[in-house]
Design a protein around this motif. Structure first.
Motif, PDB file in Angstrom:
ATOM      1  N   SER A   1       9.751   3.006   1.908  1.00  0.00           N
ATOM      2  CA  SER A   1       8.615   3.874   2.151  1.00  0.00           C
ATOM      3  C   SER A   1       7.959   3.564   3.478  1.00  0.00           C
ATOM      4  CB  SER A   1       7.599   3.724   1.026  1.00  0.00           C
ATOM      5  OG  SER A   1       7.338   2.369   0.819  1.00  0.00           O
ATOM      6  N   LEU A   2       8.318   2.448   4.078  1.00  0.00           N
ATOM      7  CA  LEU A   2       7.685   2.083   5.336  1.00  0.00           C
ATOM      8  C   LEU A   2       8.645   1.161   6.068  1.00  0.00           C
ATOM      9  CD1 LEU A   2       4.911   2.093   6.933  1.00  0.00           C
ATOM     10  CD2 LEU A   2       4.502  -0.074   5.845  1.00  0.00           C
ATOM     11  N   THR A   3       8.928   1.451   7.319  1.00  0.00           N
ATOM     12  CA  THR A   3       9.710   0.506   8.089  1.00  0.00           C
ATOM     13  C   THR A   3       8.781  -0.146   9.093  1.00  0.00           C
ATOM     14  OG1 THR A   3      10.279   2.221   9.660  1.00  0.00           O
ATOM     15  CG2 THR A   3      11.857   1.800   7.927  1.00  0.00           C
ATOM     16  N   SER A   4       8.918  -1.443   9.246  1.00  0.00           N
ATOM     17  CA  SER A   4       8.000  -2.149  10.115  1.00  0.00           C
ATOM     18  C   SER A   4       8.773  -2.907  11.177  1.00  0.00           C
ATOM     19  CB  SER A   4       7.186  -3.161   9.316  1.00  0.00           C
ATOM     20  OG  SER A   4       6.793  -2.609   8.114  1.00  0.00           O
ATOM     21  N   ARG A   5       8.122  -3.121  12.268  1.00  0.00           N
ATOM     22  CA  ARG A   5       8.682  -4.030  13.252  1.00  0.00           C
ATOM     23  C   ARG A   5       7.554  -4.673  14.022  1.00  0.00           C
ATOM     24  NH1 ARG A   5       9.015   1.074  15.604  1.00  0.00           N
ATOM     25  NH2 ARG A   5       8.686   1.137  17.848  1.00  0.00           N
ATOM     26  N   ILE A   6       7.887  -5.761  14.696  1.00  0.00           N
ATOM     27  CA  ILE A   6       6.888  -6.502  15.467  1.00  0.00           C
ATOM     28  C   ILE A   6       7.331  -6.473  16.926  1.00  0.00           C
ATOM     29  CG2 ILE A   6       5.842  -8.761  15.836  1.00  0.00           C
ATOM     30  CD1 ILE A   6       6.270  -9.367  12.927  1.00  0.00           C
ATOM     31  N   LEU A   7       6.397  -6.207  17.795  1.00  0.00           N
ATOM     32  CA  LEU A   7       6.699  -6.275  19.226  1.00  0.00           C
ATOM     33  C   LEU A   7       5.806  -7.341  19.833  1.00  0.00           C
ATOM     34  CD1 LEU A   7       7.787  -5.282  21.971  1.00  0.00           C
ATOM     35  CD2 LEU A   7       6.008  -3.571  21.957  1.00  0.00           C
TER      36      LEU A   7
ATOM     37  N   ARG B   1       0.825  -1.209   0.000  1.00  0.00           N
ATOM     38  CA  ARG B   1       0.000   0.000   0.000  1.00  0.00           C
ATOM     39  C   ARG B   1       0.859   1.259   0.000  1.00  0.00           C
ATOM     40  NH1 ARG B   1      -3.176  -0.691   4.751  1.00  0.00           N
ATOM     41  NH2 ARG B   1      -2.123   1.142   5.541  1.00  0.00           N
ATOM     42  N   HIS B   2       2.061   1.167   0.587  1.00  0.00           N
ATOM     43  CA  HIS B   2       2.885   2.356   0.732  1.00  0.00           C
ATOM     44  C   HIS B   2       3.876   2.557  -0.394  1.00  0.00           C
ATOM     45  CE1 HIS B   2       2.145   4.224   4.689  1.00  0.00           C
ATOM     46  NE2 HIS B   2       1.456   3.129   4.828  1.00  0.00           N
ATOM     47  N   SER B   3       3.972   1.599  -1.286  1.00  0.00           N
ATOM     48  CA  SER B   3       4.980   1.735  -2.327  1.00  0.00           C
ATOM     49  C   SER B   3       4.625   2.921  -3.211  1.00  0.00           C
ATOM     50  CB  SER B   3       5.068   0.456  -3.138  1.00  0.00           C
ATOM     51  OG  SER B   3       3.833   0.243  -3.762  1.00  0.00           O
ATOM     52  N   PRO B   4       5.648   3.568  -3.793  1.00  0.00           N
ATOM     53  CA  PRO B   4       5.384   4.807  -4.523  1.00  0.00           C
ATOM     54  C   PRO B   4       4.422   4.633  -5.691  1.00  0.00           C
ATOM     55  CG  PRO B   4       7.673   4.129  -4.730  1.00  0.00           C
ATOM     56  CD  PRO B   4       7.072   3.277  -3.694  1.00  0.00           C
ATOM     57  N   VAL B   5       4.416   3.468  -6.292  1.00  0.00           N
ATOM     58  CA  VAL B   5       3.483   3.266  -7.389  1.00  0.00           C
ATOM     59  C   VAL B   5       2.127   2.910  -6.807  1.00  0.00           C
ATOM     60  CG1 VAL B   5       3.038   1.972  -9.465  1.00  0.00           C
ATOM     61  CG2 VAL B   5       5.363   2.436  -8.775  1.00  0.00           C
ATOM     62  N   ASP B   6       1.126   3.557  -7.300  1.00  0.00           N
ATOM     63  CA  ASP B   6      -0.218   3.326  -6.795  1.00  0.00           C
ATOM     64  C   ASP B   6      -0.622   1.877  -7.046  1.00  0.00           C
ATOM     65  OD1 ASP B   6      -2.818   3.322  -6.084  1.00  0.00           O
ATOM     66  OD2 ASP B   6      -3.254   5.285  -6.955  1.00  0.00           O
TER      67      ASP B   6
ATOM     68  N   SER C   1      -1.527   7.265   1.126  1.00  0.00           N
ATOM     69  CA  SER C   1      -0.781   8.502   1.326  1.00  0.00           C
ATOM     70  C   SER C   1       0.068   8.940   0.149  1.00  0.00           C
ATOM     71  CB  SER C   1       0.074   8.340   2.558  1.00  0.00           C
ATOM     72  OG  SER C   1       0.924   7.236   2.386  1.00  0.00           O
ATOM     73  N   ARG C   2       1.040   8.132  -0.253  1.00  0.00           N
ATOM     74  CA  ARG C   2       2.032   8.644  -1.158  1.00  0.00           C
ATOM     75  C   ARG C   2       1.652   8.491  -2.629  1.00  0.00           C
ATOM     76  NH1 ARG C   2       7.259   9.653   1.080  1.00  0.00           N
ATOM     77  NH2 ARG C   2       6.888   9.764   3.270  1.00  0.00           N
ATOM     78  N   ALA C   3       0.881   7.492  -2.906  1.00  0.00           N
ATOM     79  CA  ALA C   3       0.659   7.166  -4.301  1.00  0.00           C
ATOM     80  C   ALA C   3      -0.143   8.257  -5.004  1.00  0.00           C
ATOM     81  CB  ALA C   3      -0.057   5.836  -4.397  1.00  0.00           C
TER      82      ALA C   3
ATOM     83  N   ASP D   1      -2.197  -3.414 -10.074  1.00  0.00           N
ATOM     84  CA  ASP D   1      -2.414  -4.380  -9.013  1.00  0.00           C
ATOM     85  C   ASP D   1      -1.592  -5.646  -9.188  1.00  0.00           C
ATOM     86  OD1 ASP D   1      -5.759  -4.580  -7.637  1.00  0.00           O
ATOM     87  OD2 ASP D   1      -3.820  -4.182  -6.748  1.00  0.00           O
ATOM     88  N   HIS D   2      -1.663  -6.186 -10.391  1.00  0.00           N
ATOM     89  CA  HIS D   2      -1.208  -7.562 -10.575  1.00  0.00           C
ATOM     90  C   HIS D   2       0.298  -7.684 -10.492  1.00  0.00           C
ATOM     91  CE1 HIS D   2      -5.318  -7.993 -11.713  1.00  0.00           C
ATOM     92  NE2 HIS D   2      -5.156  -7.012 -12.568  1.00  0.00           N
ATOM     93  N   SER D   3       0.985  -6.763 -11.121  1.00  0.00           N
ATOM     94  CA  SER D   3       2.431  -6.933 -11.177  1.00  0.00           C
ATOM     95  C   SER D   3       3.055  -6.841  -9.795  1.00  0.00           C
ATOM     96  CB  SER D   3       3.041  -5.869 -12.081  1.00  0.00           C
ATOM     97  OG  SER D   3       2.800  -4.603 -11.524  1.00  0.00           O
ATOM     98  N   THR D   4       2.485  -5.994  -8.940  1.00  0.00           N
ATOM     99  CA  THR D   4       3.102  -5.813  -7.635  1.00  0.00           C
ATOM    100  C   THR D   4       2.803  -6.973  -6.707  1.00  0.00           C
ATOM    101  OG1 THR D   4       2.360  -3.575  -8.000  1.00  0.00           O
ATOM    102  CG2 THR D   4       3.574  -3.995  -5.983  1.00  0.00           C
ATOM    103  N   ILE D   5       1.551  -7.388  -6.704  1.00  0.00           N
ATOM    104  CA  ILE D   5       1.167  -8.344  -5.676  1.00  0.00           C
ATOM    105  C   ILE D   5       1.631  -9.749  -6.025  1.00  0.00           C
ATOM    106  CG2 ILE D   5      -0.820  -9.393  -4.530  1.00  0.00           C
ATOM    107  CD1 ILE D   5      -2.199  -6.716  -4.818  1.00  0.00           C
ATOM    108  N   THR D   6       1.524 -10.120  -7.285  1.00  0.00           N
ATOM    109  CA  THR D   6       1.770 -11.507  -7.607  1.00  0.00           C
ATOM    110  C   THR D   6       3.228 -11.798  -7.933  1.00  0.00           C
ATOM    111  OG1 THR D   6       1.215 -11.050  -9.887  1.00  0.00           O
ATOM    112  CG2 THR D   6      -0.558 -11.853  -8.487  1.00  0.00           C
ATOM    113  N   THR D   7       4.093 -10.797  -7.840  1.00  0.00           N
ATOM    114  CA  THR D   7       5.491 -11.104  -8.064  1.00  0.00           C
ATOM    115  C   THR D   7       5.989 -11.993  -6.936  1.00  0.00           C
ATOM    116  OG1 THR D   7       5.667  -8.882  -8.913  1.00  0.00           O
ATOM    117  CG2 THR D   7       7.712 -10.070  -8.593  1.00  0.00           C
ATOM    118  N   PRO D   8       6.509 -13.159  -7.270  1.00  0.00           N
ATOM    119  CA  PRO D   8       6.870 -14.087  -6.209  1.00  0.00           C
ATOM    120  C   PRO D   8       8.031 -13.598  -5.353  1.00  0.00           C
ATOM    121  CG  PRO D   8       7.527 -14.919  -8.362  1.00  0.00           C
ATOM    122  CD  PRO D   8       6.717 -13.703  -8.600  1.00  0.00           C
ATOM    123  N   ASP D   9       9.035 -13.009  -5.995  1.00  0.00           N
ATOM    124  CA  ASP D   9      10.222 -12.649  -5.220  1.00  0.00           C
ATOM    125  C   ASP D   9      10.122 -11.195  -4.770  1.00  0.00           C
ATOM    126  OD1 ASP D   9      13.808 -12.718  -5.811  1.00  0.00           O
ATOM    127  OD2 ASP D   9      12.607 -12.522  -4.018  1.00  0.00           O
TER     128      ASP D   9
END
Lengths: 371, 469
Positions: free
Chosen positions: A189-195, A160-165, B307-309, A170-178
């Motif tokens: 664009s986003l740093t994540s962590r788990i607590l 959701r946060h990647s620069p490309v909407d 937000s950014r897109a 939809d398809h190229s971003t989500i279904t890319t395996p690697d």
């Protein structure tokens, strides 16, 4: 003035650190909290956690939070409430969805109020739905499920946060395996962590799913932080160690809020500037695949690397990959101990490093040539 | 901290300590200052200290922060001290500790826990509005007002035929304000100035702050209370879009402000007598990330999406051709300031960056850096996948064109000389460097030149007080 060269090409980003997504897994195992109640009741822990969440949201304007309860038999979303079709972090969407339920309060920053209300009502729902029969069934918590839920939520947020909407292609971003390769190229664009706020021990029976989740987190460079209030440490400590998170087992859980604020609030950007608490010695023991016991010495299948605690497997076959594995035969043979050869005295300075008669080819002589 | 709030921070820093103290009495202000004014590391430090039982010893803090992050630490601490959020106290002859100002700490705690009865986060109207307005209307209103201001500024320079008409709806107070902030000069018709260009090329959030700071500076002259004005602005930043708020709790100054803010499009009131007001998107994003806000000139509806897109619209090729997917007159006007536009289609403008067009812009007082910043901030999502966003050759060339015209760069500042010994000199050079105020130095002559002196002199006084450090 004179800085017009290739080195000055990168635009200095004044935008500050990237937004940070914090996925909190709250272990709500009733048995463990009952045990802890004299020192730190659940209500107090949740209150501290809410202040901590507010502090996290205040630390970055685009910061997000996700809270998952890892209950005795299932995991339960505390925030965002799963019935929302699109759990956005922006205050606008939250305002829409929660307009009816969140009381107007002039003394509270509204985004804080929205999250607080959601977490408390979801937690109440969860606790009310817990029956005596489900309690007696197990005494541990569904940590592996919670971890996978958190990981999938994080990866969804990343898209959701990647620069490309994402709605455009939809398809190229989500279904890319690697995804690993793609994430490496994109700007962060986003740093994540788990607590994980953990109170239960006896997690060895979920060894395989938890380890898989840890490896997934490691691959996506998501640190797993652990705040261990009670219980044994084996698995979770490894999670921290493998993913570069922070491990803390405070001696006095009453000071939970200060531990959270000082140890776990700094995000990836701030951590680069801080001296982080070290885990000390990490317990690297694994749990066996047959009885889910933590073992010091075990037997490993030579094909699939499964770990077993006993040598007598049914039919002399590996339980995981079904290949022939007769461990009992290995027992009878005492491993031969070959005494280490004493090193020769120091060689003279002019002598070749390769001892005579070794199989290493001399330079030039053994180079294979293509005819 | 984003670029848009830097100027607000500079303004806040020069306020006297007593004003800070009064500002921090409001939890909403304390929270807003924390959220948008502090550097990232400073936030970490404040949060770590907030629930600490005692003061934080100086050497403990030094041990907590890695040595290679010394520059960031100095920066964080100097901001915290200049905002009077944190102060050094002496516990015993050898022990120095940091302590949060109690007013700030209490207010921030109240903001985090939601306690107290300060009602500083806006009082929502208890009765439903007969003529309730929705978010789309508010966006429309904010855009209309704000774009009118921008049109008014850019109008005469861009040379577009219908632009002057669009700027006519700007109120007299706003025009005066623009003149006071030296954004425009009105000697022979409205003409945009260098400051005005800087203003125009900023992100909308930064624009709002620039205008508000001019407003703040002239507020005491109009008999308005500075603290009231500031806390009202910070409160606006924490309001909820689409919610109506009551004017009952506001002071006289703040009621006066509402009218002006209505002119800017920051809040909406149906009439001057209305007892309720709606904050618009310009207000609610005052204290939040500029990135989360759609540029006011592009479609506001997009702001509701993630937000950014989808915020950029410009594509630049390595051959200096520029394609802008826009139909907004204002964006075209801005582009035409530095690009030679040739063709216009219903949703696309195309043109070229030429030496002439860039140097004409530089002649107007626009800097190459601003052009590059603007282009990369509004780059099309397809361009944003690249790193760096713009083609390097284009960026270099724009800089070179600017460089052709200027051989001398001047900086106002202070020369420090006559150091007693080398270590004293080095110490100050390092400190100035870590603050980012060092402009020039000469090791041989032990001279250094800084463009800001306040923190340096503070540092020197502190040093005199504790010779051990």
């Amino acid at each position: 003035m004179n800085a017009i060269d290739a080195t000055d090409r990168h635009i200095k980003s004044t935008d500050g650190p990237p937004p940070s997504l914090l996925a909190i897994i709250l272990d709500t195992n009733p048995h463990a909290w009952a045990h802890l109640s004299s020192i730190l009741p659940l209500s107090k822990a949740v209150a501290s956690l809410l202040v901590f969440i507010n502090a996290h949201l205040a630390s970055g304007n685009a910061n997000e939070v996700a809270v998952i309860a890892s209950h005795s038999q299932r995991t339960h979303w505390l925030y965002p409430t799963p019935t929302l079709p699109t759990p956005h972090s922006t205050s606008t969407s939250n305002g829409h969805d929660a307009n009816g339920t969140v009381p107007e309060n002039a003394n509270k920053y509204r985004p804080f109020a929205v999250i607080e209300t959601a977490i408390l009502s979801n937690l109440t729902t969860l606790l009310n739905s817990t029956t005596a029969s489900s309690l007696s069934a197990t005494s541990t918590t569904q940590i592996s499920g919670a971890l996978s839920t958190a990981l999938s939520y994080i990866s969804k947020s990343h898209i959701r946060h990647s620069p490309v909407d994402p709605t455009i292609n939809d398809h190229s971003t989500i279904t890319t395996p690697d995804t690993d390769g793609i994430l490496g190229q994109q700007r962060v664009s986003l740093t994540s962590r788990i607590l994980i706020l953990s109170v239960s021990g006896d997690l060895a029976n979920q060894y395989i799913p938890v380890m898989n989740a840890i490896f997934a987190a490691q691959r996506q460079r998501i640190p797993i932080d652990i705040l261990k209030l009670a219980g044994d440490t084996v698995l979770l400590q490894q999670a921290c160690d493998a993913t570069g998170g922070i491990y803390m087992a405070p001696e006095s859980p009453q000071g939970l809020l200060q531990y959270l604020m000082m140890g776990f609030l700094p995000d990836a950007t701030a951590r680069r500037a801080l001296v982080l608490p070290s885990a000390g010695s990490v317990d690297f023991r694994a749990a066996c695949f047959c009885h889910r016991k933590v073992v010091d010495i075990g037997y490993v299948c030579s094909v699939c690397l499964s770990i077993f605690c006993i040598p007598s497997l049914p039919d002399s076959k590996c339980l995981t990959c079904d290949s022939h594995l007769s461990l009992s035969t290995t027992l009878t043979v005492t491993p031969a101990l070959i005494p280490r050869k004493k090193k020769k005295r120091k060689r003279g300075p002019g002598e070749s490093a390769t001892p005579a008669g070794s199989s290493t080819p001399a330079p030039g002589s053994g180079t294979p040539t293509h005819s | 901290m984003s670029a848009s709030t830097t100027q607000a921070l500079e303004y806040l820093e020069q306020l006297p300590g007593a004003t800070h103290k009064r500002l921090y009495q409001q939890p909403s202000t304390a929270l807003a200052v924390f959220r948008c004014m502090l550097p990232h590391l400073a936030k970490t430090i404040v949060m770590a200290m907030l629930y600490m039982t005692g003061p934080f010893p100086v050497h403990d803090l030094d041990a907590w922060i890695r040595t290679d992050a010394k520059a960031e630490k100095e920066k964080a601490i100097s901001v915290l001290e200049s905002l009077n959020i944190m102060a050094v106290i002496q516990e015993s002859p050898k022990n120095f500790s940091y302590r949060l100002s109690s007013g700030f700490a209490n207010s921030l705690k109240q903001a985090l826990t939601g306690g107290g009865n300060h009602r500083s986060f806006g009082v929502p109207c208890s009765t439903p509005d007969k003529n309730k307005v929705d978010i789309a209307f508010l966006d429309q209103f904010a855009r209309k007002q704000w774009e009118a201001i921008l049109y008014y500024m850019v109008g005469s320079t861009s040379g577009l035929r219908d632009s002057e008409v669009l700027g006519q709806s700007v109120g007299n107070g706003t025009r005066q304000l623009l003149r006071m902030g030296e954004f425009v000069s009105v000697l022979h018709g409205v003409k945009i100035t260098k400051t005005g260009f800087t203003f125009l090329l900023q992100e909308v959030n930064a624009q709002v702050w620039s205008l508000l700071i001019v407003y703040l500076k002239q507020a005491p002259g109009l008999g308005m209370n500075e603290v009231d004005v500031l806390s009202f602005l910070f409160m606006l930043g924490s309001l909820e879009l689409g919610q109506d708020y009551s004017t009952a709790n506001l002071t006289a100054t703040q009621l006066q402000m509402l009218e002006d803010l209505n002119d800017f499009g920051i809040v909406y009131r149906r009439s001057k007598e209305s007892s309720r007001f709606y904050p618009t998107r310009l207000a609610t994003t005052l204290t939040s990330d500029a990135g989360a806000l759609q540029n006011a000139t592009t479609d506001f509806d997009n702001a509701l999406r993630s937000s950014r897109a989808g915020r950029g619209y410009i594509i630049i090729e390595t051959n200096y051709r520029i394609y802008a997917y826009t139909s907004s007159l204002l964006q075209i006007a801005v582009l035409s300031l530095f690009a030679k536009l040739s063709t216009r289609f219903p949703n696309l403008v195309s043109g070229k960056l030429t030496k002439d067009s860039i140097q004409k812009a530089i002649g107007h007082g626009i800097e190459a850096r601003q052009i590059i910043d603007y282009l990369s901030a509004h780059a099309h999502p397809q361009m944003q996948k690249n790193n760096p966003v713009l083609p390097p050759t284009v960026m270099d060339q724009i800089r070179l064109w600017e460089y052709e015209g200027e051989r001398i760069d001047t900086t106002n500042g202070y020369l420090m000389k006559d150091f007693n010994n080398d270590s004293e000199y080095r110490d100050l050079v390092n400190y100035a460097e870590s603050l980012g105020v060092l402009t020039w130095k000469s090791d041989a002559k032990r001279l250094l030149f800084v463009d800001r002196i306040e923190q340096i002199s503070q540092y020197l006084t502190n040093k005199k007080k504790r010779p051990d450090q």
